[in-house]
Design an enzyme around this catalytic site. Structure first.
Site, PDB file in Angstrom:
ATOM      1  N   GLY A  54      -2.326   2.257  -2.964  1.00 46.47           N
ATOM      2  CA  GLY A  54      -3.517   3.076  -3.138  1.00 46.47           C
ATOM      3  C   GLY A  54      -3.160   4.406  -3.756  1.00 46.47           C
ATOM      4  O   GLY A  54      -1.988   4.811  -3.748  1.00 46.47           O
ATOM      5  N   CYS A  81       3.827  -0.025  -1.244  1.00 49.29           N
ATOM      6  CA  CYS A  81       3.622   1.310  -1.806  1.00 49.29           C
ATOM      7  C   CYS A  81       2.920   2.212  -0.782  1.00 49.29           C
ATOM      8  O   CYS A  81       3.516   2.590   0.223  1.00 49.29           O
ATOM      9  CB  CYS A  81       2.846   1.211  -3.119  1.00 49.29           C
ATOM     10  SG  CYS A  81       2.941   2.703  -4.132  1.00 49.29           S
ATOM     11  N   TYR A  82       1.649   2.563  -0.985  1.00 48.01           N
ATOM     12  CA  TYR A  82       0.934   3.393  -0.012  1.00 48.01           C
ATOM     13  C   TYR A  82       0.904   2.721   1.358  1.00 48.01           C
ATOM     14  O   TYR A  82       0.975   3.387   2.400  1.00 48.01           O
ATOM     15  CB  TYR A  82      -0.488   3.655  -0.509  1.00 48.01           C
ATOM     16  CG  TYR A  82      -1.326   4.517   0.405  1.00 48.01           C
ATOM     17  CD1 TYR A  82      -1.072   5.873   0.546  1.00 48.01           C
ATOM     18  CD2 TYR A  82      -2.395   3.968   1.115  1.00 48.01           C
ATOM     19  CE1 TYR A  82      -1.848   6.672   1.384  1.00 48.01           C
ATOM     20  CE2 TYR A  82      -3.180   4.757   1.952  1.00 48.01           C
ATOM     21  CZ  TYR A  82      -2.904   6.105   2.080  1.00 48.01           C
ATOM     22  OH  TYR A  82      -3.685   6.884   2.912  1.00 48.01           O
ATOM     23  N   HIS A 168       6.045  -2.594  -6.309  1.00 47.40           N
ATOM     24  CA  HIS A 168       4.971  -3.597  -6.358  1.00 47.40           C
ATOM     25  C   HIS A 168       5.549  -4.988  -6.685  1.00 47.40           C
ATOM     26  O   HIS A 168       5.874  -5.266  -7.837  1.00 47.40           O
ATOM     27  CB  HIS A 168       3.936  -3.209  -7.410  1.00 47.40           C
ATOM     28  CG  HIS A 168       3.119  -2.020  -7.021  1.00 47.40           C
ATOM     29  ND1 HIS A 168       1.973  -2.126  -6.264  1.00 47.40           N
ATOM     30  CD2 HIS A 168       3.293  -0.689  -7.261  1.00 47.40           C
ATOM     31  CE1 HIS A 168       1.470  -0.916  -6.055  1.00 47.40           C
ATOM     32  NE2 HIS A 168       2.255  -0.027  -6.654  1.00 47.40           N
ATOM     33  N   GLU A 170       3.896  -7.710  -6.699  1.00 46.30           N
ATOM     34  CA  GLU A 170       2.843  -8.579  -7.229  1.00 46.30           C
ATOM     35  C   GLU A 170       2.724  -8.550  -8.742  1.00 46.30           C
ATOM     36  O   GLU A 170       2.086  -9.427  -9.337  1.00 46.30           O
ATOM     37  CB  GLU A 170       1.493  -8.217  -6.598  1.00 46.30           C
ATOM     38  CG  GLU A 170       0.909  -6.868  -7.015  1.00 46.30           C
ATOM     39  CD  GLU A 170       1.394  -5.700  -6.181  1.00 46.30           C
ATOM     40  OE1 GLU A 170       0.726  -4.649  -6.167  1.00 46.30           O
ATOM     41  OE2 GLU A 170       2.465  -5.812  -5.538  1.00 46.30           O
ATOM     42  N   ASP A 226     -18.568 -23.083 -13.487  1.00 43.62           N
ATOM     43  CA  ASP A 226     -18.891 -22.664 -12.119  1.00 43.62           C
ATOM     44  C   ASP A 226     -20.039 -23.476 -11.549  1.00 43.62           C
ATOM     45  O   ASP A 226     -19.924 -24.079 -10.473  1.00 43.62           O
ATOM     46  CB  ASP A 226     -19.242 -21.170 -12.086  1.00 43.62           C
ATOM     47  CG  ASP A 226     -18.185 -20.306 -12.739  1.00 43.62           C
ATOM     48  OD1 ASP A 226     -17.020 -20.744 -12.784  1.00 43.62           O
ATOM     49  OD2 ASP A 226     -18.514 -19.218 -13.222  1.00 43.62           O
ATOM     50  N   LYS A 370     -11.544 -17.791 -11.378  1.00 42.08           N
ATOM     51  CA  LYS A 370     -11.958 -18.781 -12.381  1.00 42.08           C
ATOM     52  C   LYS A 370     -10.933 -19.899 -12.560  1.00 42.08           C
ATOM     53  O   LYS A 370     -11.299 -21.072 -12.656  1.00 42.08           O
ATOM     54  CB  LYS A 370     -12.204 -18.081 -13.718  1.00 42.08           C
ATOM     55  CG  LYS A 370     -12.613 -19.021 -14.851  1.00 42.08           C
ATOM     56  CD  LYS A 370     -14.034 -19.524 -14.692  1.00 42.08           C
ATOM     57  CE  LYS A 370     -15.017 -18.467 -15.098  1.00 42.08           C
ATOM     58  NZ  LYS A 370     -16.413 -18.958 -15.118  1.00 42.08           N
TER      59      LYS A 370
END
Length: 514
Positions: A54, A81-82, A168, A170, A226, A370
């Site tokens: 964040g 991180c945060y 990070h 990710e 969808d 998606k």
């Protein structure tokens, strides 16, 4: 319920990416605001909790705080991180401004090749984004890794199963990040890794049957992947209780209404009612130029059409539910995930719904991205051309016409858009490019055609690459392909004398212009 990882969102730009990485490892994840009540988190029976990064500092007034109940939840925790700084601050460590801030690529040295770092080399390349850092560890913790300027790039308290990373894992810029997440999910949280399209289908069919009971369901069709997947799932779950309704609102692409009706009636065998509401929608949009107003008007009118259609089809047994293809990005962009998250735009099937909606909703894809929907579609055996059909906004061409929507402007855009799609598909790039379309701008420019002066419309071409629609990069189309598209539009579409190509990524832009 599948093994679930809860991600508490503290405002990071990468929160959705954490969720995607966890799901790529076949573990279900769900994002919740950082101040979600304890009981709501426990309802998901999480195998572990990840605290996102964040933009705040733990010392800022009003900064998001660590929930009081979290350290005692008795499930593994991973702070990023945060999230790492919050854990250290709350558990008795010290956090301070870094003498040297780290933003971007950094080298981290593994101090203890255990737990999250077992079997990893040292050093590893990671992505940092922080101005604060931990200067003293809480009691019970030890360092797992450091960088040249950050003494505690990772920490762990294995006894309490609390782990944290200053970098990070990710993002793609941390090549070993997926390995670190894998260690947390499978070695620490003991997840099974069995969240697959087949498992999703099985559990979703049960959920649809339980929710619908013996009631009748109306499904809103657009022909996109969808709504096609939703209709197929609901049809398999409750059979003849389902009636599909395809509304032609006059804002579709060239030949689309005919293709959708043929797919559902002839190939998928679903009871489908086609409603011609073209004049109705165009009349409602007369004089409307604001994109948010367009989306809300179209969303509300869609529901009114469905309500009227439901009444005409109801007979002795009225429809109770409306099934629609809401996806996770729709929810995120319309409402935001965190309490203070900004709404990016209203999606007609989320924020555009009227308050007096006469149906209860069935939204089986509400928590999917998606690419996950496409995987489910393939598992269901749907035709490949339906599964990989171009994403198309619910409000249709109305949000690709900047300014007022008129029949004349729709005709210009349809013709230009058909050329864009035809040339990209002919060039063999349909699967490589996530989305490609034309936009009719409100601009006119001076041109010369046939030795005469023209003053006509500017058409923009948009083509992007993406995995899930949450982030996107502009597609590097070949020069000769762009030349063919531009030449054909100017020569074949009356009223256009200039074509431009959009080279904006998401963020900072969105994929659609409105």
């Amino acid at each position: 319920m599948p093994d679930t990882i809860v991600i508490l969102d503290f405002g990071s730009q990468y929160t959705q990416l954490i969720a995607r990485r966890v799901r790529e490892l076949r573990v279900y994840s769900e994002i919740l605001p950082h101040d979600t009540p304890r009981d709501e988190v426990l309802r998901l029976q999480p195998r572990g909790v990840i605290l996102s990064g964040g933009p705040a500092s733990v010392y800022d007034a009003g900064a998001p705080a660590l929930p009081d109940w979290l350290p005692g939840l008795d499930v593994p925790l991973l702070g990023i991180c945060y999230g790492m700084q919050l854990l250290a601050h709350r558990l008795g460590g010290r956090v301070a401004k870094s003498a040297t801030r780290e933003y971007g690529q950094a080298t981290v040295y593994v101090d203890r090749p255990e737990s999250l770092f077992s079997h990893l080399p040292s050093p590893i390349s990671v992505w940092m984004s922080h101005g604060d850092q931990i200067t003293a560890l809480p009691a019970g913790f030890h360092a797992l890794a450091h960088s040249d300027t950050c003494p505690f790039a990772a920490m762990a308290d294995p006894a309490r199963k609390i782990y944290a990373l200053q970098f990070h894992p990710e993002v793609a810029h941390t090549p070993q990040g997926i390995d670190i997440l894998q260690r947390f999910l499978f070695d620490v949280c003991r997840c099974a890794g069995d969240w697959t399209p087949a498992a999703f289908i099985s559990s979703t069919l049960d959920q649809i049957r339980a929710r619908a009971g013996g009631a009748r369901v109306l499904c809103a069709l657009s022909g996109g992947v969808d709504s096609t997947v939703v209709a197929t799932l609901v049809g398999r779950a409750i059979g003849e209780q389902l009636v599909c309704v395809f509304v032609d609102h006059g804002l579709l692409r060239e030949g689309e209404a005919r293709a959708v009706t043929e797919l559902f009636q002839n190939r998928l065998g679903l009871e489908t009612v086609a409603v011609d509401a073209r004049d109705r929608f165009i009349d409602k949009l007369r004089g409307v130029v604001d994109p948010e107003d367009k989306r809300k008007i179209i969303g509300a009118e869609f529901v009114r059409v469905f309500e009227e259609t439901a009444q005409s089809l109801a007979g002795a047994t009225p429809f109770r539910f409306l099934a629609q293809g809401t996806l996770y990005p729709d929810v995120i962009e319309s409402r935001g995930v965190g309490r203070a998250a900004a709404r990016i735009k209203t999606h007609h099937n989320v924020g555009g719904l009227p308050a007096d909606l006469q149906f209860e909703l069935i939204e089986p894809l509400r928590w999917l991205f998606k690419d996950e929907v496409r995987a489910v579609g393939l598992e269901l055996g749907l035709p490949a051309e339906s599964v990989y059909r171009q994403p198309f906004p619910g409000p249709g061409l109305a949000v690709r016409i900047l300014g007022e929507v008129t029949r004349e402007r729709l005709a210009v855009l349809r013709a230009a858009d058909a050329i864009v799609r035809e040339e990209i598909e002919r060039g063999g790039l349909a699967r490589e490019v996530w989305q490609y379309f034309a936009i009719l701008t409100p601009l006119k420019t001076v041109g010369v055609m046939g030795d005469g002066r023209t003053y006509e419309h500017v058409v923009a071409v948009r083509a992007v690459t993406s995995a899930d629609g949450m982030t996107a990069d502009w597609a590097r189309l070949p020069d000769d392909l762009l030349a063919r598209i531009g030449n054909r539009i100017v020569n074949e579409v009356r009223g256009v004398n200039r074509v431009v190509y959009d080279i904006t990524s998401k963020p900072p832009g969105t994929i659609e212009w409105e």
